[in-house]
Every structure is written in C-alpha cells, then in structure tokens.
Design a protein around this motif. Structure first.
Motif, PDB file in Angstrom:
ATOM      1  N   PHE A 183     -20.302  82.268   1.317  1.00  0.00           N
ATOM      2  CA  PHE A 183     -19.461  81.354   2.085  1.00  0.00           C
ATOM      3  C   PHE A 183     -18.041  81.435   1.516  1.00  0.00           C
ATOM      4  CE2 PHE A 183     -23.817  80.043   2.128  1.00  0.00           C
ATOM      5  CZ  PHE A 183     -24.054  79.799   3.476  1.00  0.00           C
ATOM      6  N   PRO A 184     -17.122  82.036   2.273  1.00  0.00           N
ATOM      7  CA  PRO A 184     -15.835  82.456   1.705  1.00  0.00           C
ATOM      8  C   PRO A 184     -14.839  81.332   1.413  1.00  0.00           C
ATOM      9  CG  PRO A 184     -15.922  82.928   4.052  1.00  0.00           C
ATOM     10  CD  PRO A 184     -17.279  82.458   3.674  1.00  0.00           C
ATOM     11  N   ASP A 185     -15.062  80.117   1.904  1.00  0.00           N
ATOM     12  CA  ASP A 185     -14.098  79.047   1.643  1.00  0.00           C
ATOM     13  C   ASP A 185     -14.830  77.810   1.129  1.00  0.00           C
ATOM     14  OD1 ASP A 185     -15.249  77.758   3.856  1.00  0.00           O
ATOM     15  OD2 ASP A 185     -13.791  78.621   5.229  1.00  0.00           O
ATOM     16  N   ASP A 186     -14.093  76.709   0.989  1.00  0.00           N
ATOM     17  CA  ASP A 186     -14.658  75.468   0.466  1.00  0.00           C
ATOM     18  C   ASP A 186     -14.938  74.448   1.565  1.00  0.00           C
ATOM     19  OD1 ASP A 186     -14.708  76.291  -2.161  1.00  0.00           O
ATOM     20  OD2 ASP A 186     -12.701  75.534  -2.605  1.00  0.00           O
ATOM     21  N   ARG A 190     -15.442  70.005   1.946  1.00  0.00           N
ATOM     22  CA  ARG A 190     -14.438  69.199   2.647  1.00  0.00           C
ATOM     23  C   ARG A 190     -15.045  68.316   3.730  1.00  0.00           C
ATOM     24  NH1 ARG A 190     -11.592  74.207   2.898  1.00  0.00           N
ATOM     25  NH2 ARG A 190     -11.996  74.273   5.152  1.00  0.00           N
ATOM     26  N   HIS A 191     -16.209  68.697   4.228  1.00  0.00           N
ATOM     27  CA  HIS A 191     -16.778  68.015   5.390  1.00  0.00           C
ATOM     28  C   HIS A 191     -17.704  66.871   4.990  1.00  0.00           C
ATOM     29  CE1 HIS A 191     -14.951  71.048   7.760  1.00  0.00           C
ATOM     30  NE2 HIS A 191     -15.850  72.000   7.553  1.00  0.00           N
ATOM     31  N   ILE A 192     -17.881  65.963   5.933  1.00  0.00           N
ATOM     32  CA  ILE A 192     -18.880  64.901   5.821  1.00  0.00           C
ATOM     33  C   ILE A 192     -20.029  65.241   6.768  1.00  0.00           C
ATOM     34  CG2 ILE A 192     -19.363  62.453   6.276  1.00  0.00           C
ATOM     35  CD1 ILE A 192     -16.510  61.847   5.413  1.00  0.00           C
ATOM     36  N   TYR A 193     -21.259  65.078   6.288  1.00  0.00           N
ATOM     37  CA  TYR A 193     -22.448  65.439   7.063  1.00  0.00           C
ATOM     38  C   TYR A 193     -23.281  64.195   7.352  1.00  0.00           C
ATOM     39  CZ  TYR A 193     -21.241  70.179   5.725  1.00  0.00           C
ATOM     40  OH  TYR A 193     -20.574  71.363   5.541  1.00  0.00           O
ATOM     41  N   THR A 194     -23.980  64.234   8.482  1.00  0.00           N
ATOM     42  CA  THR A 194     -24.828  63.117   8.910  1.00  0.00           C
ATOM     43  C   THR A 194     -26.288  63.519   8.833  1.00  0.00           C
ATOM     44  OG1 THR A 194     -23.103  62.345  10.429  1.00  0.00           O
ATOM     45  CG2 THR A 194     -25.328  61.499  10.777  1.00  0.00           C
ATOM     46  N   VAL A 195     -27.122  62.655   8.229  1.00  0.00           N
ATOM     47  CA  VAL A 195     -28.560  62.908   8.132  1.00  0.00           C
ATOM     48  C   VAL A 195     -29.183  62.788   9.518  1.00  0.00           C
ATOM     49  CG1 VAL A 195     -30.732  62.169   7.086  1.00  0.00           C
ATOM     50  CG2 VAL A 195     -28.590  62.022   5.770  1.00  0.00           C
TER      51      VAL A 195
END
Length: 315
Positions: A183-186, A190-195
């Motif tokens: 995965f070439p970037d960060d 940076r993201h928020i994920y939802t269960v």
C-alpha cells in the motif's frame, strides 16, 4: 433436578467461553475463548473464581435464564439492560438467584459484549481441553454449575466505564503488517472506518474509502487475532478470536495486544481509526495493560465476600 441455569430464551448470540484453545492453531483450529478477556477475567475475580472459569459471553442482546438452584453470579462488560423477575439489576454487582427466579438480559446500551460469570464457573463439557462451545446456547438447554450463595460485592463505576469506550471514533493502535509495502501511501491511517453489520467473532468488517494495493494475491500464511487484512474490494477486515489460522489477503497492519479487548466491544455502526506505533511503544502498552489488569484481579480475588457453595443434593 440438575443444578444450573435453564435457557428460557436464547437471545441473539450467547456462547460459553473460557481461555480458549491456544494449543490447537497448528491443527487449523482457532484459539477462540472470550472476545474481551479483561471483562471475562474481572467478572470471574469478582466471584473468586479460578482464572480459567467458563462464563457466558453475551453479544448485543441477551438470553432469559431461570435458576434451578441458588446460583451466585456476576455480570461484567458492556452495560446491558438487565432484570431479575422484572426488577432492574446493574452490571458489576454480585447476586444470588433463587430457584425459579428469571434473569432477563436485554440489549446493550453501548459496547457489544457482557460476561455472565457464576461461582465455580459453568461446568459444560470439555472439548480439546476447553469449555468454549462451538455453537451458541439454545432454548431448553441447561447450563450446569454448582449451587452457591454470595454476599453483595460490586466493581467500581470507573472500572466498568473503562471497559467500553464511549467516545468515537475509537483509536486502535497498530504495528505495520508484513504486507504494508503493498500500500504505497498512508491513506489507511488518515481515514475513519465504520464497523459493518456482517461483523462477528471471526472478524470485524469495516467500511471506508477504498484502499489501493500494488498486489492483491499472495500465498496463504499464518494469521492471528488482530491482523488487519485488506480484501479484494479494498476494505479492511480485523481478525477476531475465532478468525482463521491462515489467510491469503495482504495484511496492512496488526492491532497491538493492549487493544485486542477493544475489538470484542466494537458493534455495528461504531467508527474507528488506526494509529501506527513502534514495536517499543506496543510492548510498553502491553506491559501497562498487564499491570492494570493484574492489580484489579489481585484486589478482587483477595477481597472479602466470596461465594459459599451448597450441597447440590438439596436441590
């Protein structure tokens, strides 16, 4: 009549658990056991139970259980709506159920899992050295245990509050996974994920911006609870206590040991974000978590007011 708790209504998904099966992974059998080990251990300690005593893990919405004898019990974990014969009862307090009394566990107010511990532990059959069940409880089943009575004891409110985070998004500390370079970037950090609702003890499915991978396939290799895999649709999945022992999706990260119990309390709709830490920080966090839990287990185990077991022939 046999001593124990009879299942009047099974609830959503309630499973007898203990430490699990840590020696079976080479056979392809997950460790299993309690999804929130701290809550399970604290509930057992409140009753003076052996460290590996089996308890009932209740997920999101609980069962209705009827006592067939005096039963000393305690609830520990997420705050659920609980009644005994229609009267409200709180999590974190010991109680003796009398024969014929019904314990009804409703829905979780927040968090996902609650542990029902009984004096001496649930005495379901051992399978491969563990009482952790393969299937959830069902209506009409008897959960055997020893008759006992217990004086009132309670866990401090701040301890109970600390078991289930109230603020979202919930931070999960992670180490880089073995395929982090795919995965070439960060963007992952940076993201928020939802269960997602499709989550369970095998894994937590997350939804967020799609992660682009330089590669999608690799040879299957060992995985463990806490591994964060990225599936073909670019979405992360965090492996849980019942997760498979090998997998072929790239692993972008791994949740550190100190935060694994948090995974057991995440519910659909909760939001999370990932924080990268160093190996040294992960080790320090794990040691601090161990010291915190050991302090409370010792304090509870040596406190006054442990259960008194009764002659089972009287019931």
């Amino acid at each position: 009549m046999s001593a124990g708790l009879r299942v009047v209504a099974a609830g959503l998904y309630s499973l007898v658990v203990d430490e699990g099966r840590p020696q079976t992974r080479h056979w392809g059998i997950p460790r299993g056991g309690a999804a929130d080990r701290a809550a399970w251990q604290l509930g057992n300690a409140l009753l003076g139970n052996p460290a590996n005593a089996a308890a009932l893990e209740i997920t999101l919405s609980g069962p209705t259980l009827e006592a067939t004898c005096p039963i000393a019990l305690a609830l520990c974990g997420a705050p659920f709506d609980v009644t005994v014969d229609g009267q409200e009862w709180s999590v974190g307090i010991t109680r003796t159920l009398q024969p014929g009394q019904r314990l009804a566990i409703g829905g979780a107010q927040r968090g996902a899992r609650l542990y029902l511990c009984v004096a001496g532990g649930l005495l379901t059959p051992l399978q491969l050295g563990s009482r952790t069940m393969w299937e959830p409880i069902h209506r009409g089943q008897l959960l055997p245990c020893r008759p006992a009575v217990v004086p009132r004891r309670r866990l401090p409110d701040d301890l109970l509050e600390s078991l289930v985070p109230s603020a979202t998004p919930i931070s999960l500390r992670v180490l880089d996974g073995p395929q982090r370079s795919f995965f070439p970037d960060d963007a992952f950090f940076r993201h928020i994920y939802t269960v997602q609702p499709a989550s369970n003890r095998m894994g937590l499915r997350l939804k967020g911006p799609t992660l682009a991978s330089l590669r999608e396939e690799l040879l299957s290799e060992p995985v463990a609870p806490g591994a964060v895999q990225v599936t073909h649709d670019g979405q992360p999945v965090i492996l849980g206590v019942d997760g498979q022992t090998v997998g072929g999706y790239p692993k972008i990260a791994h949740v550190i040991r100190a935060d694994l119990d948090l995974l057991g309390q995440l519910r659909p709709g909760d939001t999370v974000h990932f924080v990268r830490v160093s190996l040294e920080e992960a080790e320090q966090a794990g040691q601090a978590r161990d010291r915190w839990l050991h302090h409370w287990l010792v304090r509870l185990t040596h406190a006054e007011g442990t259960p008194a077991f009764l002659d089972s022939n009287s019931f």
